[in-house]
Design a protein around this motif. Sequence first.
Motif, PDB file in Angstrom:
ATOM      1  N   PHE A 215       0.815  -1.214   0.000  1.00 19.64           N
ATOM      2  CA  PHE A 215       0.000   0.000   0.000  1.00 19.64           C
ATOM      3  C   PHE A 215       0.849   1.263   0.000  1.00 19.64           C
ATOM      4  O   PHE A 215       0.387   2.340  -0.385  1.00 19.64           O
ATOM      5  CB  PHE A 215      -0.960   0.012   1.192  1.00 19.64           C
ATOM      6  CG  PHE A 215      -0.269   0.103   2.528  1.00 19.64           C
ATOM      7  CD1 PHE A 215       0.036   1.343   3.093  1.00 19.64           C
ATOM      8  CD2 PHE A 215       0.069  -1.035   3.233  1.00 19.64           C
ATOM      9  CE1 PHE A 215       0.665   1.447   4.319  1.00 19.64           C
ATOM     10  CE2 PHE A 215       0.688  -0.954   4.475  1.00 19.64           C
ATOM     11  CZ  PHE A 215       0.999   0.285   5.013  1.00 19.64           C
ATOM     12  N   GLY A 216       2.123   1.127   0.400  1.00 19.07           N
ATOM     13  CA  GLY A 216       3.020   2.281   0.397  1.00 19.07           C
ATOM     14  C   GLY A 216       3.321   2.801  -0.989  1.00 19.07           C
ATOM     15  O   GLY A 216       3.824   3.918  -1.147  1.00 19.07           O
ATOM     16  N   LEU A 217       2.995   2.000  -2.022  1.00 20.77           N
ATOM     17  CA  LEU A 217       3.208   2.445  -3.396  1.00 20.77           C
ATOM     18  C   LEU A 217       2.431   3.722  -3.686  1.00 20.77           C
ATOM     19  O   LEU A 217       2.929   4.628  -4.354  1.00 20.77           O
ATOM     20  CB  LEU A 217       2.786   1.344  -4.372  1.00 20.77           C
ATOM     21  CG  LEU A 217       2.925   1.650  -5.864  1.00 20.77           C
ATOM     22  CD1 LEU A 217       4.387   1.862  -6.243  1.00 20.77           C
ATOM     23  CD2 LEU A 217       2.320   0.522  -6.692  1.00 20.77           C
ATOM     24  N   PHE A 218       1.203   3.808  -3.164  1.00 17.93           N
ATOM     25  CA  PHE A 218       0.388   4.996  -3.396  1.00 17.93           C
ATOM     26  C   PHE A 218       0.970   6.204  -2.668  1.00 17.93           C
ATOM     27  O   PHE A 218       0.873   7.328  -3.152  1.00 17.93           O
ATOM     28  CB  PHE A 218      -1.050   4.736  -2.954  1.00 17.93           C
ATOM     29  CG  PHE A 218      -1.779   3.749  -3.815  1.00 17.93           C
ATOM     30  CD1 PHE A 218      -2.424   4.162  -4.968  1.00 17.93           C
ATOM     31  CD2 PHE A 218      -1.798   2.399  -3.491  1.00 17.93           C
ATOM     32  CE1 PHE A 218      -3.090   3.258  -5.776  1.00 17.93           C
ATOM     33  CE2 PHE A 218      -2.459   1.482  -4.291  1.00 17.93           C
ATOM     34  CZ  PHE A 218      -3.100   1.908  -5.440  1.00 17.93           C
ATOM     35  N   LEU A 219       1.582   5.976  -1.516  1.00 18.96           N
ATOM     36  CA  LEU A 219       2.220   7.076  -0.798  1.00 18.96           C
ATOM     37  C   LEU A 219       3.481   7.536  -1.513  1.00 18.96           C
ATOM     38  O   LEU A 219       3.831   8.723  -1.477  1.00 18.96           O
ATOM     39  CB  LEU A 219       2.551   6.635   0.632  1.00 18.96           C
ATOM     40  CG  LEU A 219       1.356   6.231   1.501  1.00 18.96           C
ATOM     41  CD1 LEU A 219       1.821   5.798   2.883  1.00 18.96           C
ATOM     42  CD2 LEU A 219       0.354   7.380   1.598  1.00 18.96           C
ATOM     43  N   PHE A 220       4.155   6.601  -2.179  1.00 18.93           N
ATOM     44  CA  PHE A 220       5.336   6.949  -2.974  1.00 18.93           C
ATOM     45  C   PHE A 220       4.959   7.946  -4.062  1.00 18.93           C
ATOM     46  O   PHE A 220       5.618   8.977  -4.241  1.00 18.93           O
ATOM     47  CB  PHE A 220       5.925   5.674  -3.587  1.00 18.93           C
ATOM     48  CG  PHE A 220       7.021   5.926  -4.587  1.00 18.93           C
ATOM     49  CD1 PHE A 220       8.326   6.154  -4.173  1.00 18.93           C
ATOM     50  CD2 PHE A 220       6.745   5.920  -5.952  1.00 18.93           C
ATOM     51  CE1 PHE A 220       9.339   6.380  -5.103  1.00 18.93           C
ATOM     52  CE2 PHE A 220       7.746   6.148  -6.887  1.00 18.93           C
ATOM     53  CZ  PHE A 220       9.052   6.377  -6.454  1.00 18.93           C
ATOM     54  N   PHE A 221       3.892   7.644  -4.790  1.00 21.55           N
ATOM     55  CA  PHE A 221       3.458   8.558  -5.849  1.00 21.55           C
ATOM     56  C   PHE A 221       2.842   9.834  -5.265  1.00 21.55           C
ATOM     57  O   PHE A 221       2.936  10.907  -5.877  1.00 21.55           O
ATOM     58  CB  PHE A 221       2.472   7.865  -6.779  1.00 21.55           C
ATOM     59  CG  PHE A 221       3.090   6.800  -7.640  1.00 21.55           C
ATOM     60  CD1 PHE A 221       4.087   7.126  -8.542  1.00 21.55           C
ATOM     61  CD2 PHE A 221       2.697   5.481  -7.549  1.00 21.55           C
ATOM     62  CE1 PHE A 221       4.678   6.154  -9.348  1.00 21.55           C
ATOM     63  CE2 PHE A 221       3.266   4.497  -8.342  1.00 21.55           C
ATOM     64  CZ  PHE A 221       4.271   4.831  -9.241  1.00 21.55           C
ATOM     65  N   ALA A 222       2.223   9.739  -4.105  1.00 22.08           N
ATOM     66  CA  ALA A 222       1.658  10.933  -3.468  1.00 22.08           C
ATOM     67  C   ALA A 222       2.748  11.943  -3.143  1.00 22.08           C
ATOM     68  O   ALA A 222       2.526  13.161  -3.220  1.00 22.08           O
ATOM     69  CB  ALA A 222       0.900  10.534  -2.201  1.00 22.08           C
ATOM     70  N   PHE A 223       3.926  11.459  -2.772  1.00 18.24           N
ATOM     71  CA  PHE A 223       5.051  12.351  -2.489  1.00 18.24           C
ATOM     72  C   PHE A 223       5.396  13.197  -3.705  1.00 18.24           C
ATOM     73  O   PHE A 223       5.635  14.406  -3.594  1.00 18.24           O
ATOM     74  CB  PHE A 223       6.257  11.521  -2.044  1.00 18.24           C
ATOM     75  CG  PHE A 223       7.537  12.316  -1.962  1.00 18.24           C
ATOM     76  CD1 PHE A 223       7.751  13.203  -0.910  1.00 18.24           C
ATOM     77  CD2 PHE A 223       8.522  12.180  -2.927  1.00 18.24           C
ATOM     78  CE1 PHE A 223       8.930  13.942  -0.825  1.00 18.24           C
ATOM     79  CE2 PHE A 223       9.698  12.910  -2.855  1.00 18.24           C
ATOM     80  CZ  PHE A 223       9.908  13.791  -1.804  1.00 18.24           C
TER      81      PHE A 223
END
Length: 379
Positions: free
Chosen positions: A306-314
């Motif tokens: 789920f951290g993949l979405f936070l990666f792109f959010a950055f």
Amino acid sequence: MCYLQSVPLYLSEMAPYKFRGALNIGFQLSITVGILIANVLNYFFAKIKGGWGWRLSLGGAIVPALIITVGSLVLPDTPNSMIERGERDEAKRKLKRVRGVDDVDEEFDDLVAASEASKLVEHPWRNLLKRKYRPHLTVAILIPFFQQLTGINVIMFYAPVLFNTIGFASDASLMSAVITGIVNVGATIVSIRYVDKVGRRFLFLEGGIQMLICQIAVAAFIGAKFGVDGNPGELPKWYAIVVVLFICIYVAGFAWSWGPLGWLVPSEIFPLEIRSAAQSINVSVNMFFTFVVAQIFLTMLCHFKFGLFLFFAFFVILMSIFIYFFMPETKGIPIEEMGQVWKTHWYWSRFVGPDDFVSAGNLEMGRGKGNTTLPVKDV
């Protein structure tokens, strides 16, 4: 590559400046319609018994290729290209026909002035490194870079894989991809409607905020259900619907902002003397990071979950900051007079001098004072 290189520039040169945004985004609309048709066909081809439906999906790509090939044969040249080849009378007639009015002298003079300036530039690739082109080069690199790092290709290219991973059945994952395709088309139409009214910066920033909120929400929902082991068990129907809803809102935010504007803004800011070279950089950066994201997505999904979405959010945060501070508004400005946006910008004005990127009117003023050379001669 040639299609991506030439079409945005062609549309920006042919369109009246008041409607340049809407007409240029027609390019992106065609892409989104193509994606939707591909998703729908894949959904039905997947139901073909024997597992050979993928051949139809792959072979079907010849249809749009033929349309592009045949269509290119009947497209007229732009007035800019005619002037570059010395066909000024024909260029003026074409400009009158495209604009639908006889009084095109001012715009035509600007096109001629830009052509004269471009002829003084012997090495457009080398000139891209000049100080006065620093804003253009920065935009040509960062806009396509950020466009791909929004994570949109993760959704559009791998939607069936992604939805299947979070608990959808095979057919349901393909249908979810169709749903996001419909949202993509609808939101692009919204962008066509409002881009020349509210401006590029507003859509950039609003889309960035919308995507950021949705990415954080999707990460939270998937993280709460999957945890870090990636084993969700039975995924409740309402839970899956909420995830798809946020993904659709995310796709809508991209489709009326960074999707079409990522092609529109670079195509309208480059002066004629570096236009082709700068657009080549824009397309190359876009394709390179499209390739990179496509290659590493599955690996990142396995490791980040789920951290993949936070990666792109950055990166959505970074690109929104870039637009807020460093991207001037280009709405309603003739393409050959775009240099004024850099001269009045709080940061880029330090790189652009008062005699850079002059219009035909400024040239006449210069000649009236005894200046017989073009002020833009900075080679």
